[in-house]
Write an enzyme that holds these catalytic residues in place. Sequence first.
Site, PDB file in Angstrom:
ATOM      1  CD1 TRP A 108       8.860  -2.958  -4.583  1.00 47.69           C
ATOM      2  CD2 TRP A 108       9.398  -4.300  -6.292  1.00 47.69           C
ATOM      3  NE1 TRP A 108       9.871  -3.779  -4.162  1.00 47.69           N
ATOM      4  CE2 TRP A 108      10.216  -4.621  -5.192  1.00 47.69           C
ATOM      5  CE3 TRP A 108       9.548  -5.015  -7.481  1.00 47.69           C
ATOM      6  CZ2 TRP A 108      11.176  -5.628  -5.241  1.00 47.69           C
ATOM      7  CZ3 TRP A 108      10.495  -6.016  -7.526  1.00 47.69           C
ATOM      8  CH2 TRP A 108      11.308  -6.313  -6.418  1.00 47.69           C
ATOM      9  CE  LYS A 111      -2.234   0.531   3.602  1.00 46.83           C
ATOM     10  NZ  LYS A 111      -2.861  -0.107   4.727  1.00 46.83           N
ATOM     11  CG  PHE A 156       4.549  -9.332  -6.134  1.00 47.53           C
ATOM     12  CD1 PHE A 156       3.639  -8.326  -5.806  1.00 47.53           C
ATOM     13  CD2 PHE A 156       5.493  -9.708  -5.179  1.00 47.53           C
ATOM     14  CE1 PHE A 156       3.676  -7.708  -4.560  1.00 47.53           C
ATOM     15  CE2 PHE A 156       5.536  -9.101  -3.939  1.00 47.53           C
ATOM     16  CZ  PHE A 156       4.624  -8.100  -3.615  1.00 47.53           C
ATOM     17  NE  ARG A 167      -0.280   4.684   7.706  1.00 51.54           N
ATOM     18  CZ  ARG A 167      -0.366   3.369   7.832  1.00 51.54           C
ATOM     19  NH1 ARG A 167      -0.796   2.842   8.945  1.00 51.54           N
ATOM     20  NH2 ARG A 167      -0.032   2.578   6.840  1.00 51.54           N
ATOM     21  CB  THR A 172       5.088   0.084  -2.572  1.00 52.35           C
ATOM     22  OG1 THR A 172       5.769  -0.498  -1.459  1.00 52.35           O
ATOM     23  CG2 THR A 172       5.969   0.037  -3.790  1.00 52.35           C
ATOM     24  CE  LYS A 210      16.980  -8.280   6.393  1.00 54.95           C
ATOM     25  NZ  LYS A 210      17.833  -7.185   6.009  1.00 54.95           N
ATOM     26  CB  ALA A 240      -4.873   1.057  11.596  1.00 53.42           C
ATOM     27  CG  PHE A 277      -4.642  -2.651   9.842  1.00 51.36           C
ATOM     28  CD1 PHE A 277      -3.413  -3.272   9.744  1.00 51.36           C
ATOM     29  CD2 PHE A 277      -5.112  -2.348  11.107  1.00 51.36           C
ATOM     30  CE1 PHE A 277      -2.668  -3.598  10.875  1.00 51.36           C
ATOM     31  CE2 PHE A 277      -4.376  -2.658  12.249  1.00 51.36           C
ATOM     32  CZ  PHE A 277      -3.156  -3.279  12.118  1.00 51.36           C
TER      33      PHE A 277
HETATM   34  P1  ADP Z   1       2.088  -2.115   3.080  1.00 45.31           P
HETATM   35  O1  ADP Z   1       2.003  -0.620   3.053  1.00 45.31           O
HETATM   36  O2  ADP Z   1       0.915  -2.776   2.416  1.00 45.31           O
HETATM   37  O3  ADP Z   1       2.410  -2.679   4.411  1.00 45.31           O
HETATM   38  P2  ADP Z   1       4.629  -1.722   1.763  1.00 45.31           P
HETATM   39  O4  ADP Z   1       4.352  -0.785   0.651  1.00 45.31           O
HETATM   40  O5  ADP Z   1       5.258  -1.158   3.011  1.00 45.31           O
HETATM   41  O6  ADP Z   1       3.327  -2.530   2.150  1.00 45.31           O
HETATM   42  O7  ADP Z   1       5.531  -2.895   1.185  1.00 45.31           O
HETATM   43  C1  ADP Z   1       5.959  -3.961   2.011  1.00 45.31           C
HETATM   44  C2  ADP Z   1       7.174  -4.617   1.377  1.00 45.31           C
HETATM   45  O8  ADP Z   1       6.784  -5.282   0.168  1.00 45.31           O
HETATM   46  C3  ADP Z   1       8.293  -3.650   1.009  1.00 45.31           C
HETATM   47  O9  ADP Z   1       9.536  -4.168   1.458  1.00 45.31           O
HETATM   48  C4  ADP Z   1       8.256  -3.594  -0.507  1.00 45.31           C
HETATM   49  O10 ADP Z   1       9.546  -3.440  -1.073  1.00 45.31           O
HETATM   50  C5  ADP Z   1       7.666  -4.945  -0.882  1.00 45.31           C
HETATM   51  N1  ADP Z   1       6.902  -4.842  -2.143  1.00 45.31           N
HETATM   52  C6  ADP Z   1       5.863  -4.013  -2.407  1.00 45.31           C
HETATM   53  N2  ADP Z   1       5.429  -4.168  -3.669  1.00 45.31           N
HETATM   54  C7  ADP Z   1       6.203  -5.126  -4.233  1.00 45.31           C
HETATM   55  C8  ADP Z   1       6.253  -5.733  -5.532  1.00 45.31           C
HETATM   56  N3  ADP Z   1       5.411  -5.374  -6.479  1.00 45.31           N
HETATM   57  N4  ADP Z   1       7.191  -6.691  -5.750  1.00 45.31           N
HETATM   58  C9  ADP Z   1       8.057  -7.050  -4.762  1.00 45.31           C
HETATM   59  N5  ADP Z   1       8.058  -6.518  -3.516  1.00 45.31           N
HETATM   60  C10 ADP Z   1       7.151  -5.569  -3.255  1.00 45.31           C
END
Ligand code: ADP
Length: 547
Positions: free
Chosen positions: A400, A67, A372, A90, A69, A101, A264, A292
């Site tokens: 991404w 989200k 992905f 946020r 990202t 991680k 949240a 969430f």
């Molecule tokens: P959320 O906001 O839903 O918790 P994030 O945007 O923080 O998710 O992403 C969580 C992790 O997933 C990050 O480390 C990000 O690099 C990885 N990620 C997000 N989109 C992709 C993608 N399309 N392919 C591979 N990894 C991804």
Amino acid sequence: MKTDYEISLEAKKENIETIASKMGVEKEDLVKYGNYKAKIKFDKFDNLSKNLILVTSINPTSTGEGKSTVTVGLSDGLNKIGKKSVVALREPSFGPVLGRKGGATGGGYAQVVPMEEINLHFNGDLHAITSAHNAIMSLINNHIFQGNELGFERVEFNYVLDMNERALRSIKINAGKKSERDSYFEITVASEIMAILCLAENLDDLKQKIANMLIGFNKANEPIYVKDLKIEGVVTAILRDALNPNLVQSLENNPAIIHGGPFANIAHGCNSVIATKTALKYGEYVVTEAGFGADLGAEKFIDIKCRKSGLRPKAAVIVATIKALKLHGGVKESDLNIENLGALKTGLENIEKHIENMNKFNLPVIIALNKFVTDTDAEIQLIENWAKEIGVEFSLTEVWAKGGEGAIDLAEKVVNIVENNKQELKFIYEDEDSIEDKINKVAKEIYGASSVNFTDESLIKLGRINLLGYNNLPICIAKTPNSLSDNPKLIGRPRDFEITVTDMNIRSGAGFIVVYLNKVMTMPGLPKVPNALAIDVNEEGNIVNLF
Ligand code: ADP
């Protein structure tokens, strides 16, 4: 493949003054924290842009939906197509950084920087909130020690720390003395002060909200507030600078405002009203996110944050991934990389419910499928066809892997929706509804529950809420994020389920009633092998292995 942190280190960052001047922030309104971070002083919020976009998601799964990202990538995409966009995010909590991680600053080529500084200390907001909260506790304890003029019989306040520390979930204070008392720590982001900071409109409003915090009861069961201790002034003083929103930049040198990050579940899960309004003051478009899935984050964004602040989003972007949809369709985690069109189709029921819900708020939706490398063409096609059938806008986003370039289609479609949206945002319940009616409406309309049960404990709390006259406040439901129901195992789109309200809490400072469907862990612990063991500083002075 490079890690998020390695990608972030390659960023060609611009000086924060350049970012601020591109946005139109006057020099005297910028308080620099080094070369790449700043705070923006705010004053009046008039002439705000109306182009607010909310990014939300399906019920989160263990695979992560991306989200943040997509939020960052969409803002970069909007800038790429010539719209002046600011992303409003946020602020991360430090606690989880030592544990696992995964930062809160986006991922791949859709990130905000400097990510290690945003994740460690940032501009001191979390420190200020911790100090403000603990100052209240310290002044309560001193008041009791000095004679307890207000007659505290029960203190309903605790300590906070920005750390995952399970050993502090229950403690004894004044240990071994006559005045020995049980207490506990929560993580700072669970503090009511965090929720207050995120809902305050200005310093005066902040002070008022702090003054109204309920902190205990006397022998006659009458409430005691912060204002009875006359300490709202000092608490506001501790928070003065933290109330200013923080400015950083995306990897593509577009402005990012990051400020506030309440839980949240026991809180409303969005960045600060001041951050969103600051972004709308300087940006033509603003992309923001809520915590969430849409059942928790988006519902509270609208029913709490928008209701109180007057903010009105024009579009909801619902982020989903094929892996997460397959999990909702019943696939085991070990089989996620295998094409499975049947399970994907079943899993689509989850996003379908969230789309229906957004429409109940009169909010038009676009599905952003976060691509992905493991996704197959047939799986992508299936979702695209399904979206067409139900008449919902769809975009495959590759932020991404490609940054803003991967969100051009999404950005164009979002602009189209925003420009053509003439509908007025609706809430799910009215202020005048009773607390039971508010809970019933969210449970039945948003979660899809058939009925709501109340435990005896929750009914006692309900009596207290009504007696003290807080029945007009909005509700903030704390439940599992993993299911539309209160049972994390009910994935997909559960039907004919009951939910049970187990407890309620008055948050009279923030101005909402927390309604518990599940126990919520407000002080996390660290895993057996914490990420802390890998984090280090190398010979060049760079922090390594943060993420
Ligand atoms: P959320 O906001 O839903 O918790 P994030 O945007 O923080 O998710 O992403 C969580 C992790 O997933 C990050 O480390 C990000 O690099 C990885 N990620 C997000 N989109 C992709 C993608 N399309 N392919 C591979 N990894 C991804």
